[in-house]
Each structure stands twice: as C-alpha cells, then as structure tokens.
Design a protein around this motif. Structure first.
Motif, short mmCIF file in Angstrom:
data_model
loop_
_atom_site.label_atom_id
_atom_site.label_comp_id
_atom_site.label_asym_id
_atom_site.label_seq_id
_atom_site.Cartn_x
_atom_site.Cartn_y
_atom_site.Cartn_z
N LEU A 1 -3.34 2.73 -9.54
CA LEU A 1 -1.86 3.12 -10.19
C LEU A 1 -2.50 4.47 -10.26
N GLY B 1 -0.24 2.04 -5.83
CA GLY B 1 0.99 2.61 -5.59
C GLY B 1 1.24 3.59 -6.91
N GLY B 2 2.17 3.86 -7.16
CA GLY B 2 2.89 4.33 -8.89
C GLY B 2 2.90 3.79 -9.51
N GLU C 1 1.84 12.97 -13.18
CA GLU C 1 1.29 13.00 -11.70
C GLU C 1 2.22 13.46 -10.72
N LYS D 1 2.69 -4.79 3.39
CA LYS D 1 3.85 -4.29 3.69
C LYS D 1 3.19 -2.72 3.46
N TRP E 1 1.29 5.66 0.73
CA TRP E 1 0.87 6.67 2.26
C TRP E 1 -0.08 7.30 1.90
N THR F 1 0.56 -0.73 0.43
CA THR F 1 -0.53 -0.44 -0.38
C THR F 1 1.00 1.31 0.07
N GLU G 1 9.50 -6.64 -2.47
CA GLU G 1 10.35 -7.11 -4.01
C GLU G 1 9.67 -8.81 -3.30
N THR H 1 5.71 1.43 -10.27
CA THR H 1 6.18 0.98 -9.46
C THR H 1 5.63 -0.80 -9.85
N GLU I 1 6.59 3.19 3.42
CA GLU I 1 7.64 3.47 4.27
C GLU I 1 7.38 4.63 4.82
#
Ligand code: NAD
Length: 487
Positions: free
Chosen positions: A249, A226-227, A383, A173, A149, A147, A211, A230, A176
């Motif tokens: 995304l 996410g992006g 973006e 996960k 942030w 996920t 990963e 990624t 960060e």
C-alpha cells in the motif's frame, strides 16, 4: 499494435467493457484505444484458470519444466525491452531510462523465480512415532492480481512470476491509466509455451472488474498493490470469504540526514528518492528530517540542486523529471501544495507547472520543496504521490524517532550518516518495512519487500515469495506394520 482485444483464459477477445482511450501524459494525445473487460469476462477468466490448474499438463508439470517456461518469459521480455519501453513511456509519461529499467526488472523477476523454483525443496519433519511426516506445499488455485499505474510491468511481473512458479493460474487487472503494457505482456507470455488458461489480463475499472475478481468464489488469494483505502476495502471483502490477501500500500517515508552525513551523497540520494518517477512512488522519501545543526547550510544546497533538475518529456534522453501520469493526477498534486501553503507552509522551490510551449498540454509539475511546517501538518501525513518534498529540522535522536514514526504509514525510510553503528541502531527503531542507509530506492528481487502499519500486509519478493502463493499440506505415512493399538 492492436490493443482492442483483452486476454481471457488464453484467448484474445473483444471485452464486454468497451473501448477506452489511453492518453499520452506528455502531450495529451490519444496513444490508442484499448479493450476493457465486463463482469462476464471475469467469470470466464476464473473458470479457464480453474480448468488450467486442474489439468495434469500443468498440475503434474515438474518444477524444473515450469521453471523453463518462466525463464523463457524473462528472456522474451528482455529481448523486447525497446518496444516495451517506448510503449510504456507513451502510456505513463515516464522517462525511457525508467521504462527500460522497469522492463529489465520484470525480466529478472521471471528468471529469479524460475531459479528459486528449481532449487526449492519440500521438507521431511521429525517424526514422533512410527511414521514418516512430510510438509508439502500445494498451489492455491486461481490468484487475482490487481496492480497500480506507477510501475506497471514490474509490478505485474512481481505478482505473475511467483504465482505461476507456485503452480497457480493468474487473473491480472492492471490500472486504468496504464493497461497497454500489461496487454502486451500477455502476448509475450502466451508465446512462451505457458499452457492455455493460466493467465488472463482484464483491464477495466477497479470498482467493477477489480471487485468482481476479489469477490469471485473461485479466486483463492488476492495480490494487491495500490492505495491504502482500496487495500482496506479489498481486505474487508477478503475477510468475508476467509481468503488470504497480500497488500502493498501507500507510504510517507522519512529520510534522515544526521550531522555527520556526506552532504553531496545525501543530496543526490534525497533528490533521487523523492523526484525520480516524478514522486509517483510508494517508497518516495517525502518527509525529510535534517539535523538542526546542519539545516541552514543544507537546505539551500538542496533547493539549488532541485531547481537544476531537467523537467521534460520521457522521450528526451536527458529528462530527469517526466510528466505525471495524467493531468487529473497533476491537479491533485497541485491541490495538496496549495492547501499546504494555505496552512502556512513556505515554498522553497517549484509549486507549479513549468512554463513553455513544450509543457502546455502535458501533465507536468515542477519538483517542489516545502518548509515551515511540523510533522503533524496534513502535507506530512497524507500521501501526495507526486514530486513534493517537505523539509523539517530535528533536535536529537529521541525527537527524530518520535517524528519519523509518527505516521500511519510504515513503508520505508532512509538514513544518511557516516556512523554505521548509529545508523544501524536507528534503523532498528524505525517502524517501516525497508530501511536504506546511505542509499535510497534500491531494489533487489531477492530481498523481501512490504510495509508495516497502513502500508501493507504480507511480503513480496525473495525465495519465500513462491511459498506465499501456496498452501501447506502435512502428510503422515505409517511405517508400523501392526494395527493402531486403540482399535
Ligand atoms: P488505487 O488503489 O487507486 O488502484 C490500484 C488498483 O486497484 C487499480 O488497478 C485499480 O483499478 C484497482 N481498484 C480500485 N478500486 C478497487 C476496488 N474497489 N476493488 C478492487 N480493485 C480496485 O491506487 P493507484 O492510484 O493506482 O496507485 C497508487 C497507490 O499505490 C499509492 O497509494 C501508492 O503508494 C501505492 N503503491 C504501493 C506500492 C507498494 O509496493 N507498497 C507500490 C506501488 C504503488
């Protein structure tokens, strides 16, 4: 609260990745230190998940019993909403109103999937011989959830709840920058009677822990938000394993103001669509197309209202635009704006950090509006993920559709008009996963969500959300007492 331990297969333990500071983006201070996982923790979490899904305690648990656990989790999140909101505001900088809403959304997600699970049926298919045919659904096994942030507890819940409802184990996960609330959620879930091993929460760097989860042979599906870069990397790794993925995304969503729009309603919706969450939203309405006949009157009103937005810390009750998630991210946003100006864009408002002692150490950036560019400019194609809006005029419907759809992204769009048939016809032509007509950024857990083009693959939410975490099995039961004729 102690965040130094991570949650592996139902146990709190010291992670092998070491401790990391969590920074409050409103003032740059350390909120706390939290534990991160190492690759061996991933192995242990997946092994625990595999044992837990095979255990009859979970495997044979009837759907309504599983649903009761999910309902309890939803209720426990709601009961804890104030703590979650304070924690998440400290960790992400978001306003208390937004973090409360995210926590309540997470609670509803668990309860929705509990209800969907209780009311879900398997089907008998039409037989074409003397047999009974059933189409059944089985859990996939261990599901990896990764996920971002920007709306932590809500995106965690959107992955954990349907995956557990479907009978899987989940290895989560979190991002960060915002791991605290996911660790806190693990504690809430563990206390509601979920059998041990079905959930692990492993903070850590995406390139290592993310990963390792994706590549682990014991993980049967990845749910990723996410992006786009990624997501593409994860899809490539999943292709090698022939593993399904769901990818939510990025976006560069167009918002459209037709000549007959209710101007006040449109302006309020546009401001909310781009500047709430300080623009850190995949669905942010970041490209605004205004009918040329309206443009000159509309844009100054929009700018005036934008300048009046209240920028401040997430803890202040009247804050509308809170700090960004980190000073690093704020600098990336500022860089996008600098490059757009260097490329010839005109700054209508914002374009920098707010002034005053309150803002000195925080990751603040003013709500910004740019004009004077065409849709092929970098600022319209990439973006930004911050409070930056680009305004452009359009001439007719064909011009509008061509510009709105000219993007690699296809996540969402907004239309402001009082002519519903026209809005509906436009909505059908937009290459996006969600269209809002006379509203924006509204969500319902019962309505499927996902992107077209580079904005994603698969759908989350909705009754079918549980099925997306299962694999189908067909069963034939012979009803003919005589032997098969060939033999
Ligand atoms: P990101 O892609 O950098 O990170 C997302 C998650 O992936 C993090 O947990 C990160 O640690 C992990 N990760 C990074 N590299 C990885 C790898 N190689 N393998 C596995 N995991 C890895 O995105 P972000 O900056 O955290 O979030 C912002 C992005 O998310 C924006 O592009 C936004 O549009 C998108 N987003 C999309 C949706 C949606 O539903 N479509 C919702 C929210 C955010």
């Amino acid at each position: 609260m102690d965040f130094t331990k991570i949650f592996v297969g139902g146990d709190w333990r010291t992670g092998r990745g070491g401790l990391v500071d969590s920074i409050n983006p409103a003032d740059g201070r350390v909120v706390t230190r939290y534990g991160t996982a190492g690759v061996d923790d991933v192995k242990d979490a997946v092994a625990a998940g595999q044992r837990a899904v095979a255990d009859p305690e979970w495997r044979a648990m009837l759907p309504h019993q599983r649903a009761r656990i999910l309902t309890r989790i939803g209720d426990a999140i709601e009961a804890d909403v104030d703590t979650i909101s304070v924690l998440q505001t400290a960790d992400t900088g978001k306003s208390r109103a937004e973090t409360r809403a995210l926590a309540l959304s997470a609670a509803s997600t668990f309860r929705y999937f509990a209800a969907a699970l209780e009311t879900m049926d398997e089907s008998l298919t039409s037989p074409r011989g003397r047999y009974l045919t059933l189409s059944l659904h089985e859990p996939i096994g261990v599901i990896g959830a990764i996920t971002p942030w920007n709306s932590p507890i809500a995106s965690d819940a959107q992955k954990i709840a349907p995956a557990l409802a479907a009978g899987n184990a989940v290895v989560l996960k979190p991002a960060e920058w915002t791991s605290l609330v996911s660790l806190h959620l693990a504690g809430i879930i563990a206390a509601q009677g979920l059998p041990k091993g079905l959930l692990s929460v492993l903070p850590g760097p995406g390139r290592i822990i993310g990963e390792a989860i994706v590549r682990h042979p014991g993980v049967g599906k990845i749910l990723f938000t996410g992006g786009t870069a990624t997501g593409r990397r994860i899809a490539a790794a999943a292709a090698e394993k022939l593993m399904p993925v769901s990818l939510e995304l990025g976006g560069k969503s167009p918002t459209i103001v037709l000549p007959d729009a209710d101007i006040d309603q449109a302006i309020a919706g546009i401001l909310f669509g781009i500047f709430s969450s300080s623009g850190q939203s995949c669905i942010a309405g970041s490209r605004l197309f205004v009918a040329r006949s309206l443009y000159d009157a509309f844009v100054p009103r929009l700018v005036e209202r934008t300048k009046a937005l209240r920028v401040g810390p997430g803890t202040a009750p009247d804050t509308q635009v809170a700090p960004l998630v980190s000073t690093l991210h704020r600098d990336t946003v500022a860089d996008f704006v600098e490059r757009a100006l260097a490329d010839g864009a005109t700054l209508l408002c914002g374009g920098g950090r707010p002034e005053g002692a309150l803002y000195d150490n925080g990751a603040y950036y003013l709500p910004t509006i740019l004009a004077g560019v065409t849709n092929d400019a970098a600022i319209c194609r990439e973006e930004v993920f911050g409070p930056v809006l680009v305004v452009m005029p359009f001439d007719d419907e064909a011009d509008l559709i061509a510009q709105a759809n000219d993007s690699v992204y296809g996540l969402a769009a907004g239309i402001w008009t009082q002519n519903f048939p026209r809005a509906y016809a436009l909505a059908r032509q937009l290459e996006v996963g969600t269209v809002w007509i006379n509203t924006y950024k509204q969500f319902s857990i019962s309505t499927p969500f996902g992107g077209w083009k580079d904005s994603g693959l698969g759908r989350e939410k909705g009754r079918d959300g549980i099925r997306a975490h299962m694999q189908q099995k067909s069963v034939y039961v012979g009803l003919d007492p005589s032997p098969l004729p060939w033999a």
